[in-house]
Design a protein around this motif. Structure first.
Motif, PDB file in Angstrom:
ATOM      1  N   VAL A 100      -6.727  -5.531   2.455  1.00  0.00           N
ATOM      2  CA  VAL A 100      -7.479  -4.488   1.775  1.00  0.00           C
ATOM      3  C   VAL A 100      -6.764  -3.154   1.963  1.00  0.00           C
ATOM      4  O   VAL A 100      -6.390  -2.791   3.080  1.00  0.00           O
ATOM      5  CB  VAL A 100      -8.921  -4.390   2.334  1.00  0.00           C
ATOM      6  N   THR A 101      -6.590  -2.437   0.861  1.00  0.00           N
ATOM      7  CA  THR A 101      -6.002  -1.105   0.888  1.00  0.00           C
ATOM      8  C   THR A 101      -7.012  -0.130   0.321  1.00  0.00           C
ATOM      9  O   THR A 101      -7.547  -0.344  -0.769  1.00  0.00           O
ATOM     10  CB  THR A 101      -4.699  -1.054   0.051  1.00  0.00           C
ATOM     11  N   VAL A 102      -7.287   0.935   1.067  1.00  0.00           N
ATOM     12  CA  VAL A 102      -8.182   1.990   0.601  1.00  0.00           C
ATOM     13  C   VAL A 102      -7.447   3.314   0.702  1.00  0.00           C
ATOM     14  O   VAL A 102      -6.525   3.469   1.493  1.00  0.00           O
ATOM     15  CB  VAL A 102      -9.499   2.061   1.418  1.00  0.00           C
ATOM     16  N   GLY A 103      -7.875   4.270  -0.117  1.00  0.00           N
ATOM     17  CA  GLY A 103      -7.287   5.591  -0.020  1.00  0.00           C
ATOM     18  C   GLY A 103      -6.794   6.106  -1.348  1.00  0.00           C
ATOM     19  O   GLY A 103      -7.161   5.607  -2.411  1.00  0.00           O
ATOM     20  N   ASN A 104      -5.952   7.090  -1.240  1.00  0.00           N
ATOM     21  CA  ASN A 104      -5.332   7.712  -2.404  1.00  0.00           C
ATOM     22  C   ASN A 104      -3.858   7.931  -2.096  1.00  0.00           C
ATOM     23  O   ASN A 104      -3.382   7.524  -1.041  1.00  0.00           O
ATOM     24  CB  ASN A 104      -6.055   9.028  -2.750  1.00  0.00           C
ATOM     25  N   ASP A 105      -3.150   8.587  -2.994  1.00  0.00           N
ATOM     26  CA  ASP A 105      -1.702   8.761  -2.806  1.00  0.00           C
ATOM     27  C   ASP A 105      -1.357   9.481  -1.507  1.00  0.00           C
ATOM     28  O   ASP A 105      -0.367   9.162  -0.857  1.00  0.00           O
ATOM     29  CB  ASP A 105      -1.110   9.528  -3.993  1.00  0.00           C
TER      30      ASP A 105
END
Length: 80
Positions: free
Chosen positions: A34-39
């Motif tokens: 799972v990847t969460v976040g923004n640039d």
């Protein structure tokens, strides 16, 4: 145990956008990564095969105004 928030996001969006985000999250959870976040701030974790899953629906009342609101939370937990 001290808490360390690695990423948090909160915004008002449409019900359809929420559903799409949950579908994308479900696909990632199913894959195990799972990847969460923004640039600028991205976090990645691996979800184990059998984590703890909690669903909670609350009705909250503002003590000053008496206004009620609902919170629906889905939470996945595991130990390292």
């Amino acid at each position: 145990m001290p808490e360390e928030v690695l990423f948090k996001s909160e915004e008002q969006v449409s019900r359809g956008e929420i559903a799409e985000s949950l579908r994308n999250a479900a696909d990632q959870i199913d894959s195990g990564d799972v990847t969460v976040g923004n640039d600028a701030d991205e976090q990645r974790v691996t979800v184990p095969d059998s984590p703890r899953f909690e669903v909670e629906l609350e009705r909250l009342t503002d003590s000053e105004t008496g206004e009620q609101r609902y919170e629906l939370e889905y939470e996945i937990r595991w130990k390292e």
